[in-house]
Design a protein around this motif. Structure first.
Motif, PDB file in Angstrom:
ATOM      1  N   HIS A 666       0.849  -1.197   0.000  1.00  0.00           N
ATOM      2  CA  HIS A 666       0.000   0.000   0.000  1.00  0.00           C
ATOM      3  C   HIS A 666       0.884   1.246   0.000  1.00  0.00           C
ATOM      4  O   HIS A 666       2.085   1.188   0.289  1.00  0.00           O
ATOM      5  CB  HIS A 666      -0.950   0.008   1.200  1.00  0.00           C
ATOM      6  CG  HIS A 666      -0.268   0.004   2.545  1.00  0.00           C
ATOM      7  ND1 HIS A 666       0.335   1.126   3.085  1.00  0.00           N
ATOM      8  CD2 HIS A 666      -0.101  -0.982   3.457  1.00  0.00           C
ATOM      9  CE1 HIS A 666       0.847   0.827   4.265  1.00  0.00           C
ATOM     10  NE2 HIS A 666       0.605  -0.447   4.511  1.00  0.00           N
ATOM     11  N   GLY A 667       0.265   2.374  -0.327  1.00  0.00           N
ATOM     12  CA  GLY A 667       0.997   3.629  -0.370  1.00  0.00           C
ATOM     13  C   GLY A 667       1.102   4.263   1.000  1.00  0.00           C
ATOM     14  O   GLY A 667       0.842   3.638   2.032  1.00  0.00           O
ATOM     15  N   PHE A 668       1.466   5.548   1.001  1.00  0.00           N
ATOM     16  CA  PHE A 668       1.673   6.270   2.248  1.00  0.00           C
ATOM     17  C   PHE A 668       0.507   7.210   2.515  1.00  0.00           C
ATOM     18  O   PHE A 668      -0.178   7.663   1.591  1.00  0.00           O
ATOM     19  CB  PHE A 668       2.982   7.056   2.186  1.00  0.00           C
ATOM     20  CG  PHE A 668       4.198   6.189   2.040  1.00  0.00           C
ATOM     21  CD1 PHE A 668       4.722   5.522   3.132  1.00  0.00           C
ATOM     22  CD2 PHE A 668       4.800   6.007   0.806  1.00  0.00           C
ATOM     23  CE1 PHE A 668       5.836   4.707   3.002  1.00  0.00           C
ATOM     24  CE2 PHE A 668       5.910   5.194   0.656  1.00  0.00           C
ATOM     25  CZ  PHE A 668       6.429   4.536   1.772  1.00  0.00           C
ATOM     26  N   ALA A 669       0.313   7.519   3.779  1.00  0.00           N
ATOM     27  CA  ALA A 669      -0.743   8.445   4.182  1.00  0.00           C
ATOM     28  C   ALA A 669      -0.191   9.870   4.143  1.00  0.00           C
ATOM     29  O   ALA A 669       0.765  10.195   4.855  1.00  0.00           O
ATOM     30  CB  ALA A 669      -1.246   8.106   5.586  1.00  0.00           C
ATOM     31  N   LEU A 670      -0.786  10.706   3.296  1.00  0.00           N
ATOM     32  CA  LEU A 670      -0.385  12.106   3.159  1.00  0.00           C
ATOM     33  C   LEU A 670      -1.460  13.004   3.752  1.00  0.00           C
ATOM     34  O   LEU A 670      -2.563  12.550   4.067  1.00  0.00           O
ATOM     35  CB  LEU A 670      -0.168  12.441   1.676  1.00  0.00           C
ATOM     36  CG  LEU A 670       0.729  11.481   0.894  1.00  0.00           C
ATOM     37  CD1 LEU A 670       0.754  11.888  -0.580  1.00  0.00           C
ATOM     38  CD2 LEU A 670       2.144  11.471   1.464  1.00  0.00           C
ATOM     39  N   ASP A 671      -1.156  14.284   3.884  1.00  0.00           N
ATOM     40  CA  ASP A 671      -2.181  15.182   4.413  1.00  0.00           C
ATOM     41  C   ASP A 671      -3.223  15.478   3.336  1.00  0.00           C
ATOM     42  O   ASP A 671      -3.151  14.973   2.211  1.00  0.00           O
ATOM     43  CB  ASP A 671      -1.551  16.466   4.974  1.00  0.00           C
ATOM     44  CG  ASP A 671      -1.054  17.429   3.891  1.00  0.00           C
ATOM     45  OD1 ASP A 671      -1.196  17.138   2.676  1.00  0.00           O
ATOM     46  OD2 ASP A 671      -0.532  18.496   4.244  1.00  0.00           O
ATOM     47  N   GLY A 672      -4.193  16.310   3.680  1.00  0.00           N
ATOM     48  CA  GLY A 672      -5.301  16.571   2.769  1.00  0.00           C
ATOM     49  C   GLY A 672      -4.890  17.211   1.464  1.00  0.00           C
ATOM     50  O   GLY A 672      -5.621  17.154   0.469  1.00  0.00           O
ATOM     51  N   GLN A 673      -3.692  17.833   1.431  1.00  0.00           N
ATOM     52  CA  GLN A 673      -3.195  18.474   0.214  1.00  0.00           C
ATOM     53  C   GLN A 673      -2.193  17.606  -0.535  1.00  0.00           C
ATOM     54  O   GLN A 673      -1.581  18.060  -1.503  1.00  0.00           O
ATOM     55  CB  GLN A 673      -2.556  19.816   0.567  1.00  0.00           C
ATOM     56  CG  GLN A 673      -3.520  20.799   1.219  1.00  0.00           C
ATOM     57  CD  GLN A 673      -2.841  22.110   1.589  1.00  0.00           C
ATOM     58  OE1 GLN A 673      -1.974  22.603   0.856  1.00  0.00           O
ATOM     59  NE2 GLN A 673      -3.212  22.678   2.724  1.00  0.00           N
ATOM     60  N   GLY A 674      -2.002  16.386  -0.058  1.00  0.00           N
ATOM     61  CA  GLY A 674      -1.082  15.487  -0.740  1.00  0.00           C
ATOM     62  C   GLY A 674       0.359  15.667  -0.334  1.00  0.00           C
ATOM     63  O   GLY A 674       1.272  15.195  -1.019  1.00  0.00           O
ATOM     64  N   ARG A 675       0.600  16.309   0.809  1.00  0.00           N
ATOM     65  CA  ARG A 675       1.966  16.512   1.285  1.00  0.00           C
ATOM     66  C   ARG A 675       2.329  15.472   2.337  1.00  0.00           C
ATOM     67  O   ARG A 675       1.465  14.976   3.057  1.00  0.00           O
ATOM     68  CB  ARG A 675       2.119  17.900   1.894  1.00  0.00           C
ATOM     69  CG  ARG A 675       1.833  19.055   0.960  1.00  0.00           C
ATOM     70  CD  ARG A 675       1.869  20.377   1.723  1.00  0.00           C
ATOM     71  NE  ARG A 675       0.873  20.396   2.787  1.00  0.00           N
ATOM     72  CZ  ARG A 675       0.752  21.373   3.681  1.00  0.00           C
ATOM     73  NH1 ARG A 675       1.586  22.408   3.644  1.00  0.00           N
ATOM     74  NH2 ARG A 675      -0.182  21.318   4.630  1.00  0.00           N
ATOM     75  N   MET A 677       3.365  14.178   5.784  1.00  0.00           N
ATOM     76  CA  MET A 677       3.097  14.735   7.104  1.00  0.00           C
ATOM     77  C   MET A 677       4.401  14.974   7.854  1.00  0.00           C
ATOM     78  O   MET A 677       5.300  14.134   7.838  1.00  0.00           O
ATOM     79  CB  MET A 677       2.213  13.787   7.917  1.00  0.00           C
ATOM     80  CG  MET A 677       0.821  13.611   7.362  1.00  0.00           C
ATOM     81  SD  MET A 677      -0.191  12.616   8.482  1.00  0.00           S
ATOM     82  CE  MET A 677      -1.500  12.098   7.371  1.00  0.00           C
ATOM     83  N   SER A 678       4.493  16.123   8.511  1.00  0.00           N
ATOM     84  CA  SER A 678       5.667  16.429   9.318  1.00  0.00           C
ATOM     85  C   SER A 678       5.281  17.417  10.410  1.00  0.00           C
ATOM     86  O   SER A 678       4.407  18.268  10.213  1.00  0.00           O
ATOM     87  CB  SER A 678       6.800  17.020   8.462  1.00  0.00           C
ATOM     88  OG  SER A 678       6.467  18.316   8.021  1.00  0.00           O
ATOM     89  N   LYS A 679       5.936  17.297  11.538  1.00  0.00           N
ATOM     90  CA  LYS A 679       5.646  18.199  12.652  1.00  0.00           C
ATOM     91  C   LYS A 679       5.999  19.630  12.293  1.00  0.00           C
ATOM     92  O   LYS A 679       5.335  20.574  12.737  1.00  0.00           O
ATOM     93  CB  LYS A 679       6.417  17.746  13.890  1.00  0.00           C
ATOM     94  CG  LYS A 679       5.924  16.427  14.464  1.00  0.00           C
ATOM     95  CD  LYS A 679       6.702  16.032  15.706  1.00  0.00           C
ATOM     96  CE  LYS A 679       6.187  14.713  16.280  1.00  0.00           C
ATOM     97  NZ  LYS A 679       6.961  14.298  17.480  1.00  0.00           N
ATOM     98  N   SER A 680       7.062  19.806  11.496  1.00  0.00           N
ATOM     99  CA  SER A 680       7.477  21.166  11.132  1.00  0.00           C
ATOM    100  C   SER A 680       6.419  21.873  10.296  1.00  0.00           C
ATOM    101  O   SER A 680       6.242  23.085  10.405  1.00  0.00           O
ATOM    102  CB  SER A 680       8.813  21.133  10.373  1.00  0.00           C
ATOM    103  OG  SER A 680       8.679  20.368   9.178  1.00  0.00           O
ATOM    104  N   LEU A 681       5.706  21.110   9.445  1.00  0.00           N
ATOM    105  CA  LEU A 681       4.640  21.705   8.643  1.00  0.00           C
ATOM    106  C   LEU A 681       3.335  21.843   9.430  1.00  0.00           C
ATOM    107  O   LEU A 681       2.427  22.557   9.010  1.00  0.00           O
ATOM    108  CB  LEU A 681       4.380  20.856   7.396  1.00  0.00           C
ATOM    109  CG  LEU A 681       5.453  20.852   6.304  1.00  0.00           C
ATOM    110  CD1 LEU A 681       5.070  19.882   5.195  1.00  0.00           C
ATOM    111  CD2 LEU A 681       5.649  22.250   5.727  1.00  0.00           C
TER     112      LEU A 681
END
Length: 980
Positions: A666-675, A677-681
């Motif tokens: 399976h792929g990776f879980a990204l945020d709602g904008q397709g980025r 995920m990172s604490k800095s963002l």
């Protein structure tokens, strides 16, 4: 009938649905109670007992690392596994799920070291058994934390007895698997360049490395040619090399050229040297560069290339360099630097970049190492485990970390020294991708160190592998009259192969015989295995399974004694891998007739990928029998180079086949904008927060609804859409529960006696059943979830329920139509609650328990019995035409509703003109369209005309009918239902 009676409120005579099932889910509060009930009733153990003897189906859990709270990737992975396991159980199989954890390795050791550093202590000063005990306690802490978090997701499994790589029996099995490689001759000790973390002081596997862009110093350096037996013109000329790792020049031992590359000897024009102090020493010097790369080289040193004005000679191919020798720019330092640097032919040398000549540092590059080794040049181990040059190194010794930017900078000590001896021709910056440790985030280096390897291309010693097992063939090898061995697969047979296939051959063949979902995974892992180097399995750390063998330090040979090996494994079973650090090695060796003065215990530990690659041995085979393998491995797509591959290599090397029948990625879980995920963002979506606010079933439905074979998105908007889909499904279940209130077997109607509408809906159910089975077989639960929700929303709520609610509310209980409807609803209920159970595990349990509070868990049920005989394509074709006509009627009514010309569709009289007469009577069409009356006529095209009826409204069913004399009176049907 009196006026008073006609004005009566008839609502108390209507058979409205009754249920305690709430529309508001309250999942966050309700789910923990359901979990507690499952725990108290031992649902998992009960299911194992109930499924005993059924066909077994095993999904082997890839072990997450016991380090920190779970993240969205964990949640997505575990939920998908649970959905698949539950669906296989629903199909009637014995589908156990044993969760597991990776407990050894650097991340845990690093965290424990941080605790030492915080106390200003050195972990190396602590006894190794104490330090390992602290690592064990740290890992157990996070196993316990993550176990509760995974359970909260609704994941059902053997949580009381998971597999842990740090359990004694697991450590013993891991050591035993390693010893199998030793016994078959696949294990060897060698010194090769490996990716090394100077910060963590250990070798790293490819899966432990991530690549980031960095800015490096690129330099062009001149090496004076002092001998050239095939081309005297080269003597006195300077071979120019280009590198982005200046720190490797102090470890240079040779130069490589391309045998098919065209080179040129040339001089820089005197005019080009004016006002260029840094090039002043080039005056009169002849340089050697690949012809195609001269313009780029001259641009780097600040000159222009004018072919007509520069005296040069062209050599076709690399033959003039045969036997040629250069000297190191720092040759005056003596010793290592005074030795001649030979020119060696390298097929890897190209004219893509640089100068077409490559400096060779066998300590720090795989191509360098192999080429130099082939010509008798050995590594010198100038760089220590902390990334510093040895203090006694004649140039740069004690200068600091080799990858420190200041050391490599254009004004740093390396470039300064090269500039002073006139060897530095250019120094500038270059942005390029560079490997970093994914744990410390620090840059890694290629460093040659003594390591333990498993050979990819060494023929495997067959006698040690001739064991039975359900591999690709009947046995891995079969004896042939006591001499030689036959291959289980003709595709592996090679002419002249007498000692068995290599690990690479076995792995590639296993890949071809494995199902990959999606199929592109086959090429991905296949290309990785085809090109990968030997497997580096050693690490220079403390927390892990030791490489439990004895080695002769003089020869590098290890002791191969099966009796001794068996004793080591038994010791590990009794006391864990810690015993390796406390046992009396001399006494153990003496017991088996070996001299402790010759044989020394290895102190390295195993790569954690070897640990996790061995889990099939101490989880699948240990629990279900030797030779049993998993039906499915499921992880993220990054595991083609990680767990999928380490498990494949481990199993092929010891069993001759893959440990799995199928691999799903399976792929990776990204945020709602397709980025990413990172604490800095600040864009991290915490699964625990989602569960606490919305419930685990919302997260589970999101997982099932995504195209998880690719990267997926999750955020507020995505979850809002999932919540809306969930509410619609929940509403369908609520309607079913209410409509079936009091349903008894005496009401049941045989399917062949039902009206066409019920038979059509059962046809749709049978089609849905086939679609869900197909999706389950393909592991396509996004298709599964979509089919289920579409059926509930479009076929049931918006169609079947909408049409038949009048019959449910107003028909007499003994009515054939009402009984048929409730019978169909009962069939639908039993099917839908089962279909939903793998995905909405909590909600399905709540739904089932609401109707059958004493019947046990819904998760003990099997796939619903849906009759294939319900399929009736002719009937379905007629009803699809009627549904299309229904949509046309609804479209014609809607503008009148918006204009408030009528209040509901029941006030509408509809005239329909069509080329073909619908396969239903006007009365049936009125019920289908939920209107007062339908008139039919034949026209060239379909036409729908709507008028407001002048008929009066029944006071009970609210239908406008001709027999109703005044509003509020009862129609004939309602009169019979109320008064009999």
């Amino acid at each position: 009938m009196s006026d008073t009676e006609t004005k009566r409120d008839w609502r108390d005579t209507v058979f409205l649905p009754k249920t305690d099932f709430p529309m508001k889910a309250g999942l966050a509060a309700k789910e923990p109670a359901i979990l507690a009930k499952w725990q108290a009733e031992d649902l998992y153990g009960t299911l194992r007992t109930q499924r005993a003897g059924k066909p077994r189906w095993i999904l082997h859990d890839g072990p997450p690392y016991a380090n920190g709270d779970i993240h969205m990737g964990h949640a997505m992975n575990k939920v998908l596994k649970d959905i698949i396991v539950r669906s296989q159980s629903l199909l009637g199989k014995d589908a156990p799920y044993v969760p597991g954890w990776d407990c050894h390795g650097l991340p845990i050791e690093w965290k424990v070291e941080e605790q030492y550093r915080a106390k200003k202590q050195n972990k190396d000063d602590a006894p190794v058994d104490q330090f390992r005990a602290e690592c064990r306690a740290y890992a157990q802490k996070w196993v316990d934390v993550q176990r509760d978090q995974f359970k909260r997701l609704g994941v059902m499994g053997d949580w009381d007895d998971p597999y842990l790589t740090m359990k004694y029996e697991a450590e013993a099995a891991i050591a035993g698997e390693l010893l199998k490689f030793a016994e078959t001759g696949q294990l060897y000790r060698g010194a090769k360049p490996v990716m090394w973390s100077p910060v963590e002081k250990t070798a790293l596997a490819e899966a432990e490395v991530e690549y980031e862009d960095i800015t490096s110093t690129q330099i062009d350096v001149a090496f004076e040619i002092v001998e050239a037996p095939n081309a005297q013109e080269l003597v006195g000329a300077y071979a120019v090399i280009w590198t982005t790792t200046p720190w490797t020049v102090p470890v240079n031992q040779a130069l490589a050229y391309g045998p098919g590359v065209e080179y040129t000897i040339f001089e820089i024009k005197s005019g080009e040297l004016e006002d260029k102090p840094h090039l002043a020493r080039l005056g009169g010097k002849r340089l050697v560069v690949a012809t195609a790369l001269i313009p780029a080289f001259l641009k780097r040193i600040g000159c222009e290339w004018d072919n007509s004005d520069v005296p040069h000679e062209v050599y076709l191919g690399g033959w003039p360099f045969e036997g040629a020798v250069a000297r190191h720019p720092m040759h005056t330092r003596g010793g290592f630097f005074a030795k001649p640097r030979p020119f060696l032919p390298g097929d890897f040398v190209t004219t893509d970049a640089g100068t077409g000549l490559v400096h060779m540092a066998p300590d720090h590059g795989e191509d360098d190492f192999l080429l130099c080794k082939a010509h008798g040049i050995d590594p010198v181990f100038a760089v220590e485990d902390n990334g510093f040059y040895r203090a006694d190194w004649a140039w740069m010794g004690g200068q600091g970390s080799v990858i420190a930017p200041k050391l490599n900078a254009p004004e740093g000590p390396i470039c300064t020294d090269l500039r002073e001896v006139g060897a530095l021709l250019a120094a500038g910056s270059m942005v390029h991708s560079y490997p970093h440790s994914w744990r410390s985030k620090a840059k890694v280096i290629f460093r040659c160190t003594p390591q333990w390897f498993i050979a990819m291309d060494r023929p495997i010693n067959p006698p040690s592998l001739s064991r039975e097992g359900p591999g690709v063939g009947d046995t891995l090898y079969g004896a042939r009259n006591g001499e030689g061995f036959t291959h289980p697969n003709p595709s592996l047979e090679r002419e002249g192969l007498s000692n068995g296939p290599t690990l690479r051959e076995l792995a590639l063949d296993a890949i071809e015989h494995t199902r990959f979902v999606p199929d592109k995974g086959r090429n991905r892992i296949g290309s990785m295995v085809a090109g990968r180097p030997d497997w580096v399995i050693s690490r220079q750390r403390a927390w892990g399974v030791p490489i439990a063998i004895y080695v002769d330090p003089k020869t590098g040979r290890y002791l191969d004694d099966k009796g001794l090996n068996a004793r080591i494994v038994e010791a590990f079973k009794a006391g864990g891998a810690d015993v390796w650090y406390t046992m009396d090695h001399a006494a153990l060796l003496a017991e088996f007739g070996h001299d402790a003065n010759v044989w020394q215990p290895v102190t390295d530990i195993l790569d954690v990928w070897f640990d996790s690659g061995s889990t099939h041995a101490f989880t699948i085979e240990a629990r279900y029998g030797e030779g049993v393998r998993a039906d499915l491995y499921l992880e993220g797509s990054d595991q083609h180079r990680g767990w999928f591959q380490s498990s494949l290599l481990e199993s092929c090397g010891t069993r001759g086949r893959a440990p799995y029948d199928a691999v799903l990625t399976h792929g990776f879980a990204l945020d709602g904008q397709g980025r990413k995920m990172s604490k800095s963002l600040g864009n991290v979506v915490d699964p625990l927060k989602v569960i606490n606010e919305s419930g685990a079933d919302i997260l589970r439905l999101w997982v099932a609804s995504t195209d998880y074979f690719e990267d997926v998105r999750i955020g507020k908007e995505v979850l809002a859409g999932t919540s809306d889909a969930y509410r619609k499904l929940r509403n369908s279940f609520r309607y079913l529960l209410g409509a079936l209130d009091g349903f008894a077997e005496e009401e049941r109607v045989a399917v062949n006696e039902m009206p066409e509408l019920e038979r059509y809906v059962l046809h749709l159910l049978a089609k849905l059943d086939a679609e869900l089975r197909s999706a389950t077989d393909a592991f396509e639960f996004n298709r599964y979830a979509r089919a289920l929700t579409d059926f509930a929303n479009a076929d049931l709520s918006a169609f079947f329920f909408d049409i038949r609610k009048d019959c449910l509310y107003c028909d007499a209980p003994e009515s054939l139509t009402r009984r048929s409807y409730r019978t169909a609803l009962d069939i639908l209920f039993h099917a839908l609650v089962r279909y939903a159970a793998p995905i909405l595990c909590f909600t399905a349990e709540e739904v089932w328990g609401t109707r059958y509070p004493d019947a046990g868990s819904v998760h003990l049920l099997e796939w619903p019995e849906v009759e294939g005989l319900w399929i009736d394509e002719g009937l379905a074709q007629n009803w699809e035409q009627l549904r299309a006509l229904r949509l046309a009627v609804s479209a014609a009514i809607e503008p009148m509703r918006k204009a408030k010309e009528l209040g509901s569709s029941l006030q509408a009289r509809v005239a329909i003109g069509s080329p073909e007469r619908p396969a239903a009577t006007p009365s049936e069409l009125s019920e289908l369209f939920i209107v007062s009356d339908v008139q039919l006529e034949t026209t060239d095209s379909t036409q729908v005309v709507v008028h407001v009826t002048d008929w009066h409204k029944c006071g009970r069913c609210w239908r406008h009918l001709p027999e109703v004399k005044e509003d509020g009176d009862l129609c004939d049907r309602c009169e019979a239902a109320v008064h009999g």
